[in-house]
Design a protein around this motif. Structure first.
Motif, short mmCIF file in Angstrom:
data_model
loop_
_atom_site.label_atom_id
_atom_site.label_comp_id
_atom_site.label_asym_id
_atom_site.label_seq_id
_atom_site.Cartn_x
_atom_site.Cartn_y
_atom_site.Cartn_z
N LYS A 52 79.31 80.78 45.35
CA LYS A 52 78.81 79.91 46.39
C LYS A 52 77.47 79.35 45.95
CE LYS A 52 78.06 80.30 51.39
NZ LYS A 52 77.36 79.07 51.38
N PRO A 53 77.34 78.03 45.92
CA PRO A 53 76.06 77.46 45.49
C PRO A 53 74.94 77.81 46.48
CG PRO A 53 77.54 75.75 46.29
CD PRO A 53 78.33 77.02 46.23
N SER A 54 73.71 77.88 45.98
CA SER A 54 72.58 78.19 46.85
C SER A 54 72.33 77.06 47.83
CB SER A 54 71.32 78.44 46.02
OG SER A 54 71.61 79.24 44.93
N SER A 55 72.54 75.84 47.34
CA SER A 55 72.46 74.71 48.26
C SER A 55 73.35 73.60 47.74
CB SER A 55 71.01 74.23 48.39
OG SER A 55 70.57 73.75 47.14
N GLY A 56 73.67 72.66 48.60
CA GLY A 56 74.55 71.56 48.20
C GLY A 56 75.96 71.76 48.70
N ASP A 57 76.72 70.67 48.72
CA ASP A 57 78.08 70.71 49.25
C ASP A 57 79.09 70.37 48.17
OD1 ASP A 57 77.48 71.26 51.94
OD2 ASP A 57 76.78 69.18 52.19
N ILE A 58 80.24 70.99 48.28
CA ILE A 58 81.35 70.64 47.40
C ILE A 58 82.54 70.30 48.29
CG2 ILE A 58 82.87 71.40 45.55
CD1 ILE A 58 80.65 73.48 44.88
N LEU A 59 83.09 69.13 48.06
CA LEU A 59 84.27 68.73 48.83
C LEU A 59 85.46 68.62 47.88
CD1 LEU A 59 82.76 65.85 51.01
CD2 LEU A 59 83.09 68.23 51.66
N MET A 60 86.53 69.31 48.23
CA MET A 60 87.75 69.22 47.45
C MET A 60 88.74 68.47 48.31
SD MET A 60 89.70 72.41 45.60
CE MET A 60 88.41 73.00 44.52
N ASP A 61 89.16 67.31 47.86
CA ASP A 61 90.10 66.51 48.65
C ASP A 61 89.54 66.20 50.03
OD1 ASP A 61 92.38 65.33 47.93
OD2 ASP A 61 93.67 67.08 48.17
N GLY A 62 88.23 66.04 50.11
CA GLY A 62 87.61 65.73 51.40
C GLY A 62 87.33 66.92 52.27
N VAL A 63 87.76 68.12 51.84
CA VAL A 63 87.54 69.31 52.64
C VAL A 63 86.46 70.16 51.97
CG1 VAL A 63 88.64 71.30 53.73
CG2 VAL A 63 90.00 69.29 53.19
N SER A 64 85.51 70.63 52.76
CA SER A 64 84.48 71.48 52.20
C SER A 64 85.08 72.79 51.71
CB SER A 64 83.41 71.76 53.26
OG SER A 64 82.57 72.77 52.79
N LEU A 65 84.61 73.25 50.57
CA LEU A 65 85.16 74.48 49.98
C LEU A 65 85.04 75.67 50.94
CD1 LEU A 65 84.19 74.80 46.22
CD2 LEU A 65 86.38 74.27 47.23
N ASN A 69 90.50 78.97 52.53
CA ASN A 69 90.56 80.39 52.19
C ASN A 69 91.15 80.57 50.79
OD1 ASN A 69 93.38 80.44 52.29
ND2 ASN A 69 93.38 80.89 54.49
N LEU A 70 91.17 81.82 50.32
CA LEU A 70 91.56 82.09 48.94
C LEU A 70 92.96 81.60 48.61
CD1 LEU A 70 90.13 85.70 48.48
CD2 LEU A 70 89.35 83.62 47.37
N LYS A 71 93.90 81.80 49.55
CA LYS A 71 95.29 81.39 49.28
C LYS A 71 95.39 79.86 49.21
CE LYS A 71 97.50 85.39 49.62
NZ LYS A 71 98.09 86.02 48.47
N GLU A 72 94.71 79.20 50.14
CA GLU A 72 94.75 77.73 50.13
C GLU A 72 94.16 77.20 48.84
OE1 GLU A 72 94.33 76.79 54.94
OE2 GLU A 72 92.54 77.18 53.74
N LEU A 73 93.04 77.80 48.44
CA LEU A 73 92.42 77.39 47.18
C LEU A 73 93.35 77.63 46.00
CD1 LEU A 73 88.69 78.54 47.19
CD2 LEU A 73 89.55 76.28 46.67
N ALA A 74 94.04 78.78 46.02
CA ALA A 74 94.92 79.14 44.90
C ALA A 74 96.08 78.15 44.76
CB ALA A 74 95.45 80.55 45.09
N CYS A 75 96.44 77.48 45.86
CA CYS A 75 97.51 76.48 45.78
C CYS A 75 96.97 75.10 45.42
CB CYS A 75 98.25 76.40 47.11
SG CYS A 75 99.11 77.91 47.53
#
Lengths: 246, 347
Positions: A52-65, A69-75
């Motif tokens: 988890k970054p200390s600050s800042g945002d990451i969006l994957m496909d428009g959804v924030s990381l 959850n782990l399963k969704e990420l794994a897919c």
């Protein structure tokens, strides 16, 4: 496909990544370059949702990381890490099938084994399927893990693939094979590929755009032909320009 | 020969499942067979034919139900607990050398039992056994968490750190236990020394019942995590990428394994090396898949400790050797052999 805004990461008050922003579009092959200790692997771990970054945002496909959850990420994404040591006598096929671990049967159904076999065939290690993992050479092991990572996203489209120095122990033939596979899934199945590389010639050849890191900061980024220049290499890696041949 | 056997068993596919069932069944039959044989052997021999046909004299029946059955069952349960906790710890630490005794988990559990005996006093009956078990569990899980922490001090997991931390913790718990015996009065001292030798002597039904109610649920819980344990062997990071909740998995494994070790220590003292030898034998013969390794280690551990205990109580009859001494005599060299093999990259 994936965007990061003002990403910073620090551990024990040591700043590893500082204010990094990037945007990778779907189907792109995105390279992360930089000298040892520049924070390439850490950046990959942040982008793939492990750290988890200390600050800042990451969006994957428009959804924030944070909302995945782990399963969704794994897919949605798979990650090939630098070194995987397996201390127990597992066979190549068993390892490859572990990539299907996000499914209901944790990679033990016959479908999972079929997929694992196809993935092993793709990376040209199917003939080793019954061998013990520890008896393989480094390059062969790397190809098995690549197959495992491919198996994880086998039935997915528009997914993300993170590769941390995937060619470090591969011979030339298999380096090209690996990037051919990447190009192919990017074109046919809309995969986005983010790869940490040391080989600048290879990066110029395969990447669409790159990010150069120095001491955790963005050194430069953009189209690969514009970014990888003799001057940039000379400055980034602190070598005299007379030694740089592009 | 062994490797040929293993190759035979590690082919993939759906028949793996039935193969695993068959192996488990085979190990189960072996255990039942040993249980029957072991209960006929002892200071008072009980004729095997009479046992099978049910024509036992009243005296033989009394011996069987009050002495033999509790003894052999306790040996089997403790063996199963040690085998499973060894297999689970090795999966958790991703290393075949992670034995609860070697890395100090047993020592932590033993220290807590000794502390309970000295500060609370010997409590008899079910309540006493359960409280000793949970004291041992607390000690075991705390040491396990410390080891987990220390073995990754350098950022990534290190076997050297794990084993060295184990040595330090063993020394610490040993010294503390020694100090506790120094503090204790005569009655407590007897209780501690009787128990710390690692013996199944004087087994009654009470410890059998207590042990069963703790160990069996734990074995089931660990078995249900076996597929995830397989994936964990790729490392925590990679398992997370594949979608395994490694934190929860680790918690479950630590709690269940520490409960097993704690219970074993509470009823029988420190019995070493079963947790090291048994999973390794299963891996050598049938491969490393935890779906087989966990139940297999439980059954083989039960058989092995039963065998060792039967030897311990008959070999120098009418006296008994503490079984912990016997397992360590066999287990010590085995560990050295394993160490040499691993340094040659043979595992």
């Amino acid at each position: 496909m994936i965007t990061a805004q003002n990403l910073s990461y620090e551990v024990n008050q040591k700043q590893i990544l500082r204010d990094i922003s990037l945007e990778v579009t779907q189907g792109e092959m995105f390279g992360i370059l930089g000298p040892n200790g520049a924070g390439k692997s850490t950046l990959l771990k942040c982008l793939s949702g492990y750290q988890k970054p200390s600050s800042g945002d990451i969006l994957m496909d428009g959804v924030s990381l944070e909302n995945l959850n782990l399963k969704e990420l794994a897919c949605k994404r798979a990650v090939l890490t630098q070194q995987v040591v397996v201390n127990f006598p597992f066979t190549v096929l068993q390892i490859a099938a572990m990539g299907r671990g996000h499914g209901a049967d944790f990679g033990n159904s016959s479908v999972d084994f079929d997929i694992a076999k196809q993935a092993l065939e793709l990376t040209e290690v199917l003939h080793l399927q019954d061998r013990q993992m520890s008896s393989l050479s480094g390059g062969e092991q790397q190809r098995v893990h690549m197959a495992r990572v491919l198996a994880q996203l086998w039935d997915k489209n528009d997914a993300l693939l993170f590769l941390d120095e995937p060619t470090s122990s591969l011979d030339l033939k298999h380096q090209f094979l690996l990037f051919d596979i990447c190009k192919d899934i990017a074109a046919r199945r809309g995969f986005t590929i983010i790869v940490v590389l040391h080989d600048l010639h290879m990066a110029r050849r395969v990447c669409d755009s790159v990010l150069m890191l120095r001491e955790g900061r963005t050194f430069s980024k953009g189209n690969v032909q514009e970014v990888i220049t003799a001057n940039a290499i000379s400055e980034l890696y602190e070598i005299s320009i007379s030694r740089v041949h592009i | 020969m062994i490797s040929a056997l293993r190759r035979h068993f590690t082919s993939e596919g759906l028949n793996t499942k039935s193969q695993y069932t068959n192996i488990t069944l085979g190990l189960g039959i072996l255990l039942v067979f040993l249980l029957v044989i072991a209960s006929t052997i002892g200071a008072i021999q009980i004729p095997f034919q009479d046992l099978v046909t049910g024509q036992l004299s009243e005296f033989d029946q009394a011996v069987l139900f009050n002495i033999r059955f509790p003894r052999v069952l306790l040996a089997a349960i403790v063996g199963a607990a040690l085998g499973v906790s060894g297999a689970a710890m090795q999966g958790l630490f991703r290393n075949p050398l992670a034995d609860p005794t070697l890395i100090g988990i047993t020592g932590g559990a033993a220290l807590c039992v000794a502390a309970t005996i000295v500060f609370v006093g010997p409590i008899a009956g079910y309540l006493g056994l359960y409280s000793l078990s949970f004291a041992a569990f607390a000690g075991g899980s705390v040491t396990c968490l410390i080891i987990l922490r220390l073995s990754r001090l350098s950022g990534t997991f290190s076997v050297t750190h794990m084993l060295l931390a184990g040595i330090a913790l063993n020394a610490l718990t040993f010294a503390s236990s020694g100090y506790l015996s120094f503090l204790s009065d005569d009655q407590q001292l007897r209780a501690i020394s009787f128990w710390s030798m690692g013996s199944l002597g004087g087994a009654l039904w009470e410890p059998v019942i207590v042990a069963m109610t703790i160990v069996i649920p734990c074995i089931i819980a660990i078995s249900r995590k076996s597929k995830e344990l397989n994936v964990l062997l790729l490392g925590e990071e990679n398992a997370t990428y594949i979608g395994i909740d490694t934190q929860r998995l680790k918690r479950t494994i630590v709690v269940c394994a520490a409960l097993c070790v704690g219970m074993a220590v509470a009823v029988s003292g420190v019995i070493g090396f079963i947790g090291l030898v048994v999973p390794h034998l299963i891996r050598l013969m049938f491969g490393a898949d935890h779906r087989l390794l966990i139940p297999g280690s439980a059954l083989l551990g039960a058989s092995l400790l039963l065998l060792a205990d039967t030897l311990a109580r008959t070999i120098a009859a009418p006296t008994e050797i503490p079984v912990g001494i016997l397992t360590s005599i066999v287990g010590g060299p085995f560990f050295l052999w394993l160490l040499i093999r691993q340094s040659k990259g043979g595992i």
